[in-house]
Design a protein around this motif. Sequence first.
Motif, PDB file in Angstrom:
ATOM      1  N   PRO A   1       0.874  -0.767  -0.291  1.00  0.00           N
ATOM      2  CA  PRO A   1      -0.465   0.320  -0.107  1.00  0.00           C
ATOM      3  C   PRO A   1       1.216   1.482  -0.168  1.00  0.00           C
ATOM      4  O   PRO A   1       1.864   1.178   0.778  1.00  0.00           O
TER       5      PRO A   1
ATOM      6  N   TYR B   1      -0.103   4.236   1.247  1.00  0.00           N
ATOM      7  CA  TYR B   1      -0.828   4.640   2.183  1.00  0.00           C
ATOM      8  C   TYR B   1      -0.997   4.142   3.719  1.00  0.00           C
ATOM      9  O   TYR B   1      -1.125   2.713   3.537  1.00  0.00           O
TER      10      TYR B   1
ATOM     11  N   ILE C   1      -9.689   8.040  -3.494  1.00  0.00           N
ATOM     12  CA  ILE C   1      -9.713   6.321  -3.851  1.00  0.00           C
ATOM     13  C   ILE C   1     -10.682   5.862  -4.131  1.00  0.00           C
ATOM     14  O   ILE C   1     -10.697   4.678  -4.156  1.00  0.00           O
TER      15      ILE C   1
ATOM     16  N   LYS D   1     -12.356   5.616  -7.010  1.00  0.00           N
ATOM     17  CA  LYS D   1     -11.738   4.831  -8.128  1.00  0.00           C
ATOM     18  C   LYS D   1     -11.920   3.581  -8.074  1.00  0.00           C
ATOM     19  O   LYS D   1     -12.174   2.514  -9.328  1.00  0.00           O
ATOM     20  N   HIS D   2     -12.217   2.841  -7.374  1.00  0.00           N
ATOM     21  CA  HIS D   2     -12.844   1.535  -6.316  1.00  0.00           C
ATOM     22  C   HIS D   2     -15.083   1.368  -6.648  1.00  0.00           C
ATOM     23  O   HIS D   2     -14.667   0.788  -6.456  1.00  0.00           O
TER      24      HIS D   2
ATOM     25  N   LYS E   1     -11.529  -3.271  -1.102  1.00  0.00           N
ATOM     26  CA  LYS E   1      -9.876  -3.010  -1.948  1.00  0.00           C
ATOM     27  C   LYS E   1      -9.865  -2.139  -1.711  1.00  0.00           C
ATOM     28  O   LYS E   1      -8.693  -1.305  -2.023  1.00  0.00           O
ATOM     29  N   THR E   2     -10.517  -0.968  -1.748  1.00  0.00           N
ATOM     30  CA  THR E   2     -10.046   0.696  -0.926  1.00  0.00           C
ATOM     31  C   THR E   2      -8.967   0.347   0.355  1.00  0.00           C
ATOM     32  O   THR E   2      -7.853   0.905   0.035  1.00  0.00           O
TER      33      THR E   2
ATOM     34  N   GLU F   1      -7.934  -1.734   1.481  1.00  0.00           N
ATOM     35  CA  GLU F   1      -6.551  -2.200   1.299  1.00  0.00           C
ATOM     36  C   GLU F   1      -5.318  -1.513   0.737  1.00  0.00           C
ATOM     37  O   GLU F   1      -4.343  -1.839   1.260  1.00  0.00           O
ATOM     38  N   GLU F   2      -6.017  -0.992  -0.523  1.00  0.00           N
ATOM     39  CA  GLU F   2      -4.816  -0.083  -0.960  1.00  0.00           C
ATOM     40  C   GLU F   2      -5.148   1.131   0.193  1.00  0.00           C
ATOM     41  O   GLU F   2      -3.464   1.596   0.322  1.00  0.00           O
ATOM     42  N   LEU F   3      -5.430   1.726   1.087  1.00  0.00           N
ATOM     43  CA  LEU F   3      -5.003   2.586   1.448  1.00  0.00           C
ATOM     44  C   LEU F   3      -3.872   1.543   2.726  1.00  0.00           C
ATOM     45  O   LEU F   3      -3.590   2.643   3.585  1.00  0.00           O
TER      46      LEU F   3
END
Length: 145
Positions: free
Chosen positions: A2, A4, A30, A33-34, A49-50, A52-54
């Motif tokens: 990640p 973030y 963000i 985007k998801h 998923k959001t 996880e990206e963060l």
Amino acid sequence: MPIYEVKAFWDEYEVKAFNQPLNEEELKGIFKKHDKNGNGRLSRKELKKTFEELGAWIPDWRALRDFATQMPMLKGIFKKHDKNGDGRLSRKELKKAFEELGAWIPDWRAWRGLSNADANGDGFISEEEMNSLVLYAMRFGYTVK
């Protein structure tokens, strides 16, 4: 990996990208985007998923629900150990809180919690730093039963 770091969620969140706070518009971007179907709502899969990206360590939906209930309860445990009522937690007060939470080595856990959450380096956990302390405790499985 990640890009973030999530310090806290909900209405008192602080998300950092490369050690820079994200503003509300960047954070909304963000989430947008998801939103794969563009309906303005995130499904469970999209939300996971959001987060996880963060960089969330609890991206699963059930964990998010548990997070919402555990955070205020853990805060209550920590605040209860502010014995002198100064609104800050010392290492000694943290040790007592971690003892109550069942830490095997509460002095070490208090030292690590202080190291992780004491953003201004004054040796105390202030109200502003409490979310970071609670997230630290939750990361290691401390909960209120």
